[in-house]
Write a protein that holds these residues in place. Structure first.
Motif, short mmCIF file in Angstrom:
data_model
loop_
_atom_site.label_atom_id
_atom_site.label_comp_id
_atom_site.label_asym_id
_atom_site.label_seq_id
_atom_site.Cartn_x
_atom_site.Cartn_y
_atom_site.Cartn_z
N PRO A 180 0.81 -1.24 0.00
CA PRO A 180 0.00 0.00 0.00
C PRO A 180 0.83 1.28 0.00
O PRO A 180 0.49 2.23 -0.69
N SER A 210 -4.75 0.62 0.66
CA SER A 210 -4.83 -0.38 1.72
C SER A 210 -6.04 -1.27 1.50
O SER A 210 -5.96 -2.50 1.62
N PHE A 214 -6.17 -5.28 0.80
CA PHE A 214 -6.92 -6.09 1.75
C PHE A 214 -7.95 -6.97 1.03
O PHE A 214 -8.04 -8.17 1.27
N ILE A 218 -8.16 -11.04 0.89
CA ILE A 218 -9.31 -11.83 1.35
C ILE A 218 -9.76 -12.77 0.24
O ILE A 218 -9.96 -13.98 0.46
N VAL A 228 -9.41 -17.21 6.27
CA VAL A 228 -8.98 -15.89 5.83
C VAL A 228 -7.84 -15.36 6.70
O VAL A 228 -8.03 -15.01 7.86
N ARG A 229 -6.66 -15.31 6.15
CA ARG A 229 -5.55 -14.67 6.85
C ARG A 229 -5.46 -13.25 6.33
O ARG A 229 -5.53 -13.01 5.13
N ILE A 230 -5.31 -12.32 7.24
CA ILE A 230 -5.33 -10.94 6.76
C ILE A 230 -3.95 -10.32 6.72
O ILE A 230 -3.76 -9.15 6.97
N MET A 231 -2.97 -11.11 6.45
CA MET A 231 -1.67 -10.53 6.13
C MET A 231 -1.83 -9.83 4.79
O MET A 231 -2.61 -10.25 3.97
N ASN A 232 -1.07 -8.77 4.58
CA ASN A 232 -1.19 -8.20 3.25
C ASN A 232 -0.32 -8.97 2.28
O ASN A 232 0.83 -9.30 2.56
N GLN A 240 9.25 -15.80 2.44
CA GLN A 240 9.93 -15.55 3.69
C GLN A 240 11.42 -15.33 3.54
O GLN A 240 12.05 -15.89 2.68
N GLU A 450 9.23 -8.11 2.42
CA GLU A 450 8.84 -8.17 3.83
C GLU A 450 10.05 -8.23 4.75
O GLU A 450 10.02 -8.88 5.78
#
Lengths: 763, 763
Positions: A180, A210, A214, A218, A228-232, A240, A450
């Motif tokens: 974002p 954002s 998001f 989803i 539903v994991r809400i990691m972006n 990783q 990340e």
């Protein structure tokens, strides 16, 4: 008080529009993703089945599918939405800079961009689907304003369209990379020399980005059947990372990768530019463009299909947990896999993960071949008549470059390095090398990896690559803008033209109107030229306002004329009468200023007298304007906002004043509201209808009072002002037309448009 | 060609200055860190030793040290650098907005800010050391330009000073949080309504921030004796995070924390504002201010010292690996520790890590007490006469708030949550609640937590907190700006003043000069008022230029006058003679424009004739200006840049033209170079020396030709222009003085300054 309440509502609806846009962009990013994935999957599944029977049959299947997808994409692009070709970022830059590029915004372009992009990517061309999401987002932003929602018509003007298009672009990039902040900065960076970018807008754009990230997230989780994991997460993720991915001794090598990236990027721009020139010269016909795509697709498919066999026919034992990618057996025995085929036949995102995995092992030949194939085909494919993005190829090429360098260093210089980190640095370098994005690219890389720890090496490589590339040429986007001849306003006038003055730039003599021109004068003027803005002059050709062609056409179409009631020269009232004799001292001016401020105050109580009949204003010609006759002025202020053509973008409270009350302006035949002046979807200036023209002819001697519709006291320059000052005004005040007045007595002598300036600016 | 080469050099030196600034800021951040840590360590070590003997003796030792540190800090601040008090962010906002706040920039302020900050933090006051690094950075930026390096004097003007100060502030924040992007965005956000922020500057600021983070990092690693790890790390780091720190069901609770944060933040601002009013009313004397600090320090120290004993005298068994903090035994038996004491007596950064650790266990009483102590003492301490930051207290308060909420939810609602995540959300909410930073705070939190996955919850809590807080009041910074009466230019004119016009705003009559005023006229004018800008008028009071007081003083000090050679009215040449009769048509204007552009071209060959003796210009009065007499004009262009007072910030190539050639301007007694017009360190307007005044008196009838030193054709408005247009021009063109001309014939009628506008703007 009701004013500020109105402003509150406008603000709320604006936020609603931006949030909705976020949802829609997230949805479209998901559609593009699913479409591409599904098409690619079908193609591979069928090819693989046939391949096991016969290699040549497999090739035929493969190429038939590729040509089918690629050809459809090209036909769609060429015949249905030519504006959808390529990435769209240069045009987007132009659009945000204030230029309405034809075919850039439109439902057909949107459709072609989405479907064509899916087809083109699945056809196997070396292109990405990330960059075009910016264009898709921008169109969606435009569309959001035309949704059948309350008050959306309020935002249907060029200024708000730009803002929401910028938000759409940001949301698109944000969804593509799960970034974002990076997306918002991307939008900021490509709208660089323009300053419509206010701080409040930044917040909205960020919010919109954002939300789109998001929503995509989803939807993706839902599709994968996970809870539903809400990691972006965006369309591309690097996966990783370990926490200590480099040491101090790596830094010089990162810089060297930066140098490579800069050189390769500059070369990329150069070759691509030349290819574009050939394209322009020889591909003059629509079918030729389709043929080009078909040839490219066939070539790419063939090379990719046979490359592992011809040049690198090695088989490795399948191992568990080595790389995330699906192993491609290709011509190997069961239980083995061909590494290059695994690279070339897997979906790009898997390949990137493999290239960035620290466990994976590759050798030079494999990486080099992969690198060469992608570099060559990307440079050729970008710019052909299909929607195409450059981010993913850049990451692929860069990863390969970084890994090659990493392996070399690991084997020959220092053993203690992590080639996977080198791959990330490589992709940042290559991307910086040709996009020359700075800030936003750094943040996108940061958010995609990340890993904040990688930030400094990414930055240093980016700097080096940017600097090296800059020695050779400008960014791919700027070169593209140049090639397309888009009149893009930059910040700085070139040294050789610094000495020009406004009177050198301006178009003169200028077509202007008096305050109350006759219908015949207007028709004659707007039919005899194609100017879009006309200054309005009072006595002695003194500038009092500016009106756009669009307004004039609306006025004529709506028959807003009236009988000319007197032949005495009409004074310009309020705004010009204050001190029209030569005896004024500053004192008198202060007094008349007081009078004006009393006049202008009336927007506060406009609710009380919603209808003003202009036919009564014979009394105006007395020169002494009665207090309650000022409503035309105030209506003008309204119009000014709704149609302001980028004059004074941030006069938000003016906007507020026109909101919520359907005050109308009654003429002989029609009552006008501000909605009549709304821009249509494409911001095209409407033409006069046949009927209106006929009607006009019967009323040639009637007059239209323009005071109510003009931009009062437009920004102007005196004729001896320098080009730099003119450019500053254009940029900072978001002008499209700048009247030039004589320095001595403010008489109108000319007008400067964007094109006039552009003639003296080199990019 | 030599022009662009010069530009290249200027650019290079500018980059060098920014890089050096990065190094210096990193170094100072390190010094602040070491100083604070060392002082705090001494205090605790000695206190602990005495504490084991007797609790009361321990308290005396503790309080003596605290008073020593706090008192010294207050005395330094009050008597040596009053500008160093508090955080400095509001003043920095004002400074970047174009206001020279007294005492804000200076070596004494720098010294007090660094040493006083170390002392104040060690005294145990509930303040942080992060925010003031922005102020320290801004001063260091200023100082960098005055380092004895080649070409640095080139940047010693108000425009470049602002840019490098912004970079310094960014670098300071970047070092504090290990957040180069966040730091840059912070600088962007606090310089919000100002648009000196160009894209090139963003790059430089970003670079500078990266370097400062890097340098701090290297130094910290070296100090800890580790091998140099080049991860970016600031003074505060939240430490490692697990990868899946929250679930979807956490989101509503995050929003609730946002609501708490917004409410607490708004309350914080409100209380702090009232305290500031009392302070202003009662603390009129310097010693009273010192006493206030001493009382605060004593109170804080006592409460912190006795709190664990009085209210929470619990002892826990020491465990390995529970939290990173050093266990504080306090009154417990050996092998046990007091949890609240451990919180209160450990360095803040350790406490934050403990609060964010997912293993740590706390109970309500402990957290609540901690929360209350910090909230109350921070709200009282911020604004007292010591350097103090608000970021760290915000994080502490927020962590406690988040943890409390988290525990409540864990125990009563859903067991499956991570209270450590709630702590992060809490700190973001509290910070957003009173700083009302948006974009930059989000990025700072992102970079500090090093976890991109936390981004969406942080954003949502931030939005809620910002929105809730906004319902009650403006940000702490804005309230502070209001309280200090800083004439800060905002974007939007309040609705009630929208109707004002330029002639209502302006100061009139205005003090102006002719092109060649006599020495006596100048002295009389500049001594009879304190205006800083004077319009220059030609025939008939027509505006031709603008000159600053500073220029006039320099000219008088350097005795740049000459004998008045003729008494005929001096025509204004070049710039005014083009069309001074009323018969001009646009055609004539174009011609005269051509002439001018030939004249102006000459900067290219200025190297050839380095000295022009103005005494020869009798011939000028013929009205026909010979081609090689234009050098005065061109020199003016030079001066314009070096002293432009924010007129046209980005005329970079003009800047180039004055670079590298020490061309001088010979008068009767002295030869001037552009260096004579450089701003001094504080940008104070120099006063006339006694000697110069005496000398002037003997030359009262001589004249000074101002054409060479004025800003030619300054931006101006006509008297009937609206206040919004005036504000736009001020903001976008970075003006300080805006001459107002009559709309009819461009005769000068008044002048508008920042103060004039500010009178009609409410924040």
């Amino acid at each position: 008080q009701s004013q500020s309440k109105m402003g509150w509502w406008v603000n709320l609806y604006s936020w609603i529009a931006f949030s909705m846009l976020g949802v829609i962009v997230g949805l479209f990013a998901f559609i593009v993703d699913v479409l591409t994935e599904q098409l690619t999957l079908w193609k591979w599944q069928i090819t693989e089945t046939v391949f096991n029977v016969s290699i040549m049959l497999g090739w035929i299947t493969f190429i038939v599918f590729s040509l089918l997808f690629g050809g459809t994409a090209a036909i769609l692009t060429v015949f249905m939405g030519p504006g959808a070709a390529s990435g769209g970022t240069p045009e987007l830059m132009g659009y945000l800079n204030g230029i309405n590029y034809p075919q850039f915004i439109g439902l057909n372009t949107l459709f072609v961009k989405v479907v064509g992009l899916g087809l083109a990517v699945s056809s196997g061309l070396c292109i990405g689907k990330e960059g075009p999401l910016a264009h898709i987002g921008a169109i969606l932003g435009h569309c959001t304003l035309y949704l059948p929602l309350p008050m959306m018509d309020y935002f249907r003007n060029d200024a708000d369209k730009r803002e929401i298009a910028a938000a759409g672009a940001a949301a698109g990039v944000a969804a593509a990379f799960g970034s974002p902040i990076g997306g918002s900065l991307f939008a900021y960076e490509i709208s660089r020399p323009s300053t419509f970018w206010s701080f409040g807008l930044t917040w909205k754009i960020f919010f919109c980005s954002s939300i789109s990230t998001f929503v995509l997230n989803i939807l993706s989780s839902y599709k994968r059947g996970e809870d539903v994991r809400i990691m972006n997460a965006g369309l591309i993720k690097f996966g990783q990372y370990d926490q200590n991915p480099y040491k101090l001794h790596d830094l010089p090598f990162f810089m060297i990768i930066g140098v490579f990236g800069g050189l390769l990027g500059a070369m990329f721009i150069n070759i691509n530019f030349r290819v574009a020139q050939y394209r322009k010269k020889y591909l003059t016909d629509n079918w030729k463009k389709v043929h080009e795509v078909i040839i490219l697709v066939a070539l790419t498919a063939t090379v990719i299909y046979f490359a592992p066999m011809m040049l690198y026919n090695d088989c490795l034992q399948e191992e568990e947990g080595n790389i995330e990618a699906r192993f491609i057996r290709y011509a190997c025995d069961k239980g083995k896999y061909n590494p290059l085929a695994t690279f070339l036949f897997n979906p790009e995102s898997t390949v990137i993960k493999a290239l960035l995995s620290k466990n994976a092992q590759f050798d030079y030949a494999q990486l080099t071949l992969f690198f060469v194939i992608w570099y060559c085909f990307t440079v050729l494919s970008y710019g052909s008549s299909v929607p195409a993005g450059l981010f993913l190829p850049g990451i692929m090429i860069g990863c390969a470059l970084g890994r090659i360098t990493g392996h070399f260093i690991e084997n020959r210089i220092i053993g203690d390095i992590r080639p996977s980190t080198y791959a990330i640095i490589g992709s940042a370098s290559i991307l910086a090398g040709y996009t020359r994005l700075s800030f936003s690219l750094a943040v996108i890389m940061l958010e995609t990896t990340e890993n904040v720890g990688l930030f400094l090496p990414i930055i240093s490589a980016l700097f080096v690559s940017f600097g090296i590339g800059r020695l050779f040429n400008r960014s791919l986007y700027v070169e593209s803008l140049k090639a397309k001849n888009i009149p893009f306003l930059i910040e700085e006038v070139p040294q050789c033209n610094k000495d020009l003055t406004a009177c050198k730039l301006m178009t003169s003599p200028v077509q202007s109107f008096t305050i109350q021109p006759t219908v015949s004068q207007i028709i004659e003027t707007i039919q005899s030229n194609d100017f879009n803005g006309f200054p309005i002059v009072g006595e002695d050709r003194r500038l009092v306002g500016l009106i756009s062609r669009q307004h004039l056409v609306v006025l004529l179409n709506k028959q807003c004329w009236r009988v000319k009631t007197n032949d005495t020269p009409i004074s310009t009232e309020g705004r010009d009468s204050l001190g029209s004799r030569s005896d004024k001292s500053s004192n008198i001016l202060v007094n008349s200023g007081d009078k004006r401020s009393v006049n202008d105050q009336s927007p506060h109580d406009k609710g009380k007298k919603p209808r003003i009949v202009l036919d009564e204003n014979d009394i105006q010609s007395t020169g002494e304007l009665p207090q309650d006759q000022d409503s035309p002025n105030q209506l003008a202020t309204k119009k000014q906002k709704a149609n302001k053509k980028y004059q004074q973008l941030d006069e938000e409270t003016q906007q507020e004043s026109s909101f919520g009350s359907d005050q109308s302006y009654q003429y002989d035949f029609y009552s006008l509201t501000w909605r009549d002046f709304n821009m249509n979807f494409h911001s095209h200036v409407p033409s006069l209808s046949e009927k209106a023209l006929l009607c006009c002819e019967q009323n040639y001697d009637k007059v239209i009072d323009l005071r109510a519709f003009m931009i009062e006291k437009p920004f102007n320059v005196q004729s001896n002002y320098s080009i730099q000052q003119v450019v500053e005004l254009f940029r900072q005040m978001n002008l499209r037309h700048l009247p030039v007045v004589s320095e001595l007595d403010n008489k109108l002598v000319g007008i400067i448009t964007r094109q006039d300036i552009f003639a003296y600016m080199t990019m």
